[in-house]
Design a protein around this motif. Structure first.
Motif: not given
Length: 519
Positions: A456, A465, A468-470, A480, A482, A484
């Motif tokens: 990050l 952002i 977001f998924h991790y 990840v 992400a 934008f």
């Protein structure tokens, strides 16, 4: 044939015979064992071939790497032995070298990235090696290793691109021919090529009729790239799942032998590797690491287009599996076996729609069902997208299911869609609440304490952002997804910034799974 060509041919034959003699007289059995060649009867019946598994998980370090490391150390002169050896490794080479050095009473220094799981660090130290944790990647550890070698006068032990190392690995082929003289095809996993080169040069001298096939992970196919280019070439990036073969460039020495003695190369994907990990466990109760199951995955891919009735041998090259990676393997193996269909289905937003959809499956088991109500769902004649997993027997049944459902619903098949399998299935939550200039990217990076925070930090705060998924898939790597918010004027600066980060990434803005559930 010209005189020069004749001399070159004779020189190559002499060199091959030299390798053969060295393999036959290698002292690896001072520390290594002759591993079993186990018949896989259940898989043999399924694939209409006699399938055998060479069990290198039975080595003291649970990997074939011990063979090459010991053979190399045994060939060092006395001065080199007294000064000690050094290597850079985050895995099986480190453990093999540490045990070999202990057996020969040689001081070994292993430089490992700080990303290395504790279990591997502890195992290397247990064998008496001096472990130095330096850098966040293998390349940084390798650079530090060369500094150690220069300053302390230690001999560098390369994991694969060394004649004495590949000779040690070639002893695997010697055992296979002794254990099964009727072998027709041998499948060998490929990272830097040491195991394949050593085995191929032996097999083609002793049993020229045996076909030798290298197997690579699709996202680390450095041998395939070298064969296409006619010489070793660097991959722009490599995948991290099968970390034991995550090599950007095939070895120079190994490539020359592989090009001459290897018959073919097959690439396999993550799902196919995971399916083979499961097959090995069901037949042997051994949990193979991803690189260890690579060659069996290639063997199964080969069988899909073979006539059958052959003796096929795969190498279980290692079983140093990170326990926390098992969750990821379990999730993916049914996809690798083509026993799960992952579908996006549009159904009417009405009471009873789900029941009607289930009935249309004809009794097939639903493995997953994801849906989220949103404001648009309340509109008259509205429809809803559902994300559903369905258990199927094989790919043929999957295609038949999609065709059958398509007569009543709008269906999209996401079974081969990486974004859907890695992220979307875990984050169904509706579409963006407002119109955004959103671009979606998928990232992969080495996992270590603070890795996500560092990721990050490197992304910076220049762009908003929006998603977001991790997911942490064990200690090896993180994934990840992400989003934008980007104006047209931002694109050039944004992509320059991504390139400077050095992470493996791909844009997924046009991915249908994203558009169906998250856009």
């Amino acid at each position: 044939m010209t005189e020069a060509e004749r001399e070159q041919l004779l020189a190559e034959k002499d060199k091959a015979l030299s390798y053969l003699r060295s393999i036959m007289t290698s002292p690896v059995y001072d520390v290594a064992v002759e591993s079993d060649l186990t018949p896989l009867t259940k898989l043999s019946d399924k694939l209409n071939n006699d399938i055998w598994l060479k069990r290198e998980d039975q080595q003291p370090v649970h990997s074939f790497k011990l063979r090459g490391a010991y053979n190399k150390l045994s060939m060092l002169d006395e001065q080199s032995k007294q000064q000690g050896v050094v290597a850079a490794s985050a895995g099986n080479h480190a453990q093999g070298l540490a045990l070999a050095a202990k057996k020969l009473n040689i001081a070994a220094t292993i430089v490992m990235p700080i990303t290395t799981p504790d279990i591997k660090v502890d195992n290397v130290r247990r064998y008496g090696a001096d472990v130095r944790l330096i850098g966040k990647s293998y390349n940084e550890a390798q650079a530090a290793m060369h500094d150690v070698a220069k300053k302390e006068g230690k001999t560098v032990i390369h994991p694969f691109d060394d004649e004495d190392v590949l000779v040690g690995q070639g002893t695997v082929a010697k055992e296979i021919l002794q254990q099964n003289p009727n072998a027709d095809v041998v499948f060998v996993p490929v990272g830097g090529g040491g195991l394949l080169a050593g085995m191929a040069v032996y097999l083609k001298q002793m049993a020229p009729h045996v076909r030798v096939i290298g197997v690579e992970a699709e996202d680390s196919a450095c041998l395939k790239a070298a064969l296409e280019a006619g010489q070793p070439t660097d991959l722009a990036q490599v995948g991290l799942f099968a970390d034991g073969v995550a090599v950007k460039r095939i070895g120079e020495t190994t490539f020359g032998l592989i090009e001459r003695y290897c018959d073919d190369v097959i690439t396999v994907n993550i799902d196919e590797i995971c399916a083979s990990i499961k097959d090995i466990f069901e037949q042997t109760r051994v949990i193979a690491e991803p690189a260890g199951a690579l060659s069996l995955a290639g063997l199964q891919k080969y069988c899909a287009n073979s006539a059958g009735q052959e003796n096929l041998v795969a190498i279980l090259s290692g079983a140093n599996m990170n326990f926390h990676s098992l969750r990821y393997v379990s999730e993916r193996c049914e996809l690798g076996e083509q026993k799960e269909a992952v579908l996006a289905v549009t159904i009417p937003e009405q009471k009873g729609s789900f029941r009607r959809f289930c009935k249309s499956l004809g009794g097939k088991v639903i493995t997953e069902f994801n849906y989220r109500y949103n404001q648009q769902s309340a509109e008259k004649n509205a429809s809803a997208n559902i994300f559903v997993g369905v258990r199927v027997a094989d790919s043929q049944q999957r295609h038949a299911l999609v065709e059958s459902l398509s007569s009543s619903f709008f269906v999209r098949d996401f079974t081969d869609n990486e974004l859907a399998k890695l992220h979307v299935r875990y984050m169904i939550g509706g579409h963006s609440p407002s119109a955004l200039n959103e671009r979606i990217f998928r990232f992969q990076f080495p996992e270590y304490p603070g890795a996500l925070e560092n990721f990050l930090d490197m992304l910076g705060e220049h762009w908003n952002i929006t998603l977001f998924h991790y997911r942490n898939h064990g200690a090896a790597f993180g994934q990840v997804l992400a989003g934008f918010e980007l104006d047209d004027s931002d694109h050039s600066q944004f992509f320059e910034h991504l390139a400077s980060l050095g992470y493996v990434y791909s844009e997924e803005t046009d991915n249908l799974a994203y558009q169906a559930f998250l856009d």
